[in-house]
Design an enzyme around this catalytic site. Structure first.
Site, PDB file in Angstrom:
ATOM      1  N   ASP A 257       9.113  -7.406  -4.214  1.00 50.83           N
ATOM      2  CA  ASP A 257       7.951  -7.657  -3.350  1.00 50.83           C
ATOM      3  C   ASP A 257       7.575  -9.128  -3.483  1.00 50.83           C
ATOM      4  O   ASP A 257       7.539  -9.665  -4.590  1.00 50.83           O
ATOM      5  CB  ASP A 257       6.771  -6.769  -3.794  1.00 50.83           C
ATOM      6  CG  ASP A 257       5.738  -6.612  -2.700  1.00 50.83           C
ATOM      7  OD1 ASP A 257       5.438  -5.462  -2.335  1.00 50.83           O
ATOM      8  OD2 ASP A 257       5.220  -7.642  -2.204  1.00 50.83           O
TER       9      ASP A 257
ATOM     10  N   LYS B  39      10.298  -4.880  15.149  1.00 48.74           N
ATOM     11  CA  LYS B  39      10.548  -3.562  14.557  1.00 48.74           C
ATOM     12  C   LYS B  39      11.576  -2.788  15.391  1.00 48.74           C
ATOM     13  O   LYS B  39      12.385  -2.028  14.855  1.00 48.74           O
ATOM     14  CB  LYS B  39       9.236  -2.772  14.454  1.00 48.74           C
ATOM     15  CG  LYS B  39       8.384  -3.208  13.290  1.00 48.74           C
ATOM     16  CD  LYS B  39       9.041  -2.788  11.993  1.00 48.74           C
ATOM     17  CE  LYS B  39       8.349  -3.257  10.764  1.00 48.74           C
ATOM     18  NZ  LYS B  39       9.093  -2.964   9.523  1.00 48.74           N
TER      19      LYS B  39
ATOM     20  N   GLY C  52       1.192  -7.445  -0.290  1.00 41.98           N
ATOM     21  CA  GLY C  52       1.109  -6.515  -1.418  1.00 41.98           C
ATOM     22  C   GLY C  52       0.446  -7.194  -2.608  1.00 41.98           C
ATOM     23  O   GLY C  52       0.113  -8.381  -2.552  1.00 41.98           O
TER      24      GLY C  52
ATOM     25  N   PHE D 294       0.827  -1.210   0.000  1.00 46.78           N
ATOM     26  CA  PHE D 294       0.000   0.000   0.000  1.00 46.78           C
ATOM     27  C   PHE D 294       0.869   1.272   0.000  1.00 46.78           C
ATOM     28  O   PHE D 294       0.823   2.076  -0.938  1.00 46.78           O
ATOM     29  CB  PHE D 294      -0.949  -0.080   1.205  1.00 46.78           C
ATOM     30  CG  PHE D 294      -1.539   1.219   1.637  1.00 46.78           C
ATOM     31  CD1 PHE D 294      -2.242   2.006   0.745  1.00 46.78           C
ATOM     32  CD2 PHE D 294      -1.402   1.652   2.950  1.00 46.78           C
ATOM     33  CE1 PHE D 294      -2.798   3.221   1.145  1.00 46.78           C
ATOM     34  CE2 PHE D 294      -1.957   2.844   3.360  1.00 46.78           C
ATOM     35  CZ  PHE D 294      -2.643   3.640   2.451  1.00 46.78           C
ATOM     36  N   ILE D 295       1.712   1.446   0.997  1.00 51.68           N
ATOM     37  CA  ILE D 295       2.523   2.670   1.055  1.00 51.68           C
ATOM     38  C   ILE D 295       3.595   2.636  -0.043  1.00 51.68           C
ATOM     39  O   ILE D 295       3.831   3.629  -0.736  1.00 51.68           O
ATOM     40  CB  ILE D 295       3.175   2.861   2.449  1.00 51.68           C
ATOM     41  CG1 ILE D 295       2.100   2.926   3.538  1.00 51.68           C
ATOM     42  CG2 ILE D 295       4.029   4.143   2.476  1.00 51.68           C
ATOM     43  CD1 ILE D 295       2.620   3.099   4.961  1.00 51.68           C
TER      44      ILE D 295
ATOM     45  N   TYR E 260       5.643  -8.203  16.993  1.00 51.44           N
ATOM     46  CA  TYR E 260       5.802  -7.248  15.890  1.00 51.44           C
ATOM     47  C   TYR E 260       6.557  -6.002  16.387  1.00 51.44           C
ATOM     48  O   TYR E 260       7.511  -5.547  15.763  1.00 51.44           O
ATOM     49  CB  TYR E 260       4.422  -6.865  15.348  1.00 51.44           C
ATOM     50  CG  TYR E 260       4.468  -5.856  14.231  1.00 51.44           C
ATOM     51  CD1 TYR E 260       5.016  -6.200  13.002  1.00 51.44           C
ATOM     52  CD2 TYR E 260       3.963  -4.578  14.407  1.00 51.44           C
ATOM     53  CE1 TYR E 260       5.060  -5.278  11.973  1.00 51.44           C
ATOM     54  CE2 TYR E 260       3.999  -3.650  13.376  1.00 51.44           C
ATOM     55  CZ  TYR E 260       4.544  -4.009  12.159  1.00 51.44           C
ATOM     56  OH  TYR E 260       4.584  -3.094  11.152  1.00 51.44           O
TER      57      TYR E 260
END
Ligand code: UDP
Length: 325
Positions: free
Chosen positions: A31, A157, A36, A11-12, A153
């Site tokens: 990707d 990160k 995606g 998306f981004i 998550y």
């Protein structure tokens, strides 16, 4: 310039690809299409001018040979490939940890080897369960126990951030870390949990809007093109390397109020329904009650200001879903 976007079919990532193509750059995408989709890039490939400068490689970033080739030949790397979405993380915990930790480590090692500037996508999840606001980049963090998988998550990160900053410190790697807060806009799917696309499509199809818990939890939302603008400003700025930046919205809203706003805007006959967390998620789920960023650091360095407020964001998302039908 040759821009490499890992996760460029996301998306981004796909909005970022579009912005660089508009600017006349060459865009390389890797990707694995886990969350995606090539559909996100179809309109760019259909544009004769852009298609000549857009190169899409469907593969995982864990494929070292391909990654080496792609990073070696580009000018700047946007590392957006990651496991995303609360639902996806809960359904695929091991895969998520692997892609976020091992994948990012490989990207950063190669950026250091070839001395390429890199911006890595981190997340507001990193802050954990803070209730205070606004969240500042230097805040302490509070996580739940490792039995609650949501925090894997956040922790993965956070390790990505440490690895990027360590590369900066030890190797002089020009690495920039951005913490994305809830980002929305056309092409975002509700499949992996994201609240606005879910509620908008529910309202448009006359279904109940599923608000979890008591709906008093709050968020801010950023329009994806504002996010793209912010990251483009950061990679151009010589003092951004080695730093962490929040990128997020400024209008806080409870999820219940958000749901009523969406019903009203759509003119829908749908009802807003409160769903207990135990029904919506497995037992090991914990929600975040509040999440409001400070964007002072980003503003002060780059002059960034968001241009699309929540009303405009909702109008654009509603229009997108209406046209999609
Ligand atoms: N949420 C909700 N209904 C949905 C999807 C999400 O009430 O159908 C809530 C979710 O529990 C959270 C907020 O909306 O409090 C934002 O969820 P999202 O998954 O979009 O992002 P998060 O901020 O949790 O990463």
């Amino acid at each position: 310039m040759r821009i490499l976007i890992t996760g460029g079919a996301g998306f981004i990532g796909s909005h970022l690809a579009e912005a660089y193509l508009k600017q006349g750059d060459e865009v390389y995408v890797i990707d694995d299409l886990s969350t995606g989709s090539l559909d996100n890039l179809a309109h760019l490939q259909a544009n004769e001018e852009y298609a000549k400068r857009l190169f899409v490689h469907v593969d995982t970033i864990l494929n070292h040979d391909i990654l080496l080739q792609m990073i070696g030949t580009c000018d700047v790397v946007f590392h957006m490939a990651a496991a995303v979405g609360v639902q996806y993380i809960l359904d695929n915990p091991l895969r998520s940890i692997r892609i976020n930790i091992r994948g990012t480590e490989m990207v950063l090692d190669l950026c250091a080897k070839f001395k390429k500037k890199v911006l890595i996508a981190s997340s507001s999840e990193v802050y954990g369960k803070h209730l205070h606001a606004p969240l500042v980049e230097t805040d302490n963090i509070i996580y739940g126990p490792s039995s609650k998988f949501r925090w894997s998550y956040a922790a993965s990160k956070l390790m990505d951030e440490f690895t990027a900053l360590a590369h900066h410190r030890e190797n002089g790697l020009e690495a920039i870390v951005v913490r994305f807060f809830n980002t929305v806009g056309p092409r975002q799917t509700g499949t992996y949990g994201m609240v606005i696309p879910r509620l908008v499509s529910q309202a448009l199809t006359g279904k109940d809007l599923t608000v979890y818990g008591d709906g008093e939890q709050s968020r801010t939302f950023t329009y994806v093109e504002d996010v793209v603008k912010a990251v483009m400003l950061l990679v151009k700025h010589p003092e951004a390397a080695g730093e962490v930046f929040n990128i997020g919205g400024v209008e806080e809203i409870s999820i219940k109020d958000l749901a009523y706003k969406i019903v009203e805007k759509v003119g829908s006959s749908s009802q807003v329904k409160l769903i207990p967390y135990e029904e919506a998620f497995p037992a090991d789920f914990e929600d975040m009650q509040r999440r409001l960023p400070s964007i002072e650091k980003l503003k002060n360095l780059t002059g960034y200001a968001p241009t699309t407020d929540l009303n405009a964001i909702l109008d654009k998302v509603i229009e997108f879903f209406r046209n999609k039908k």
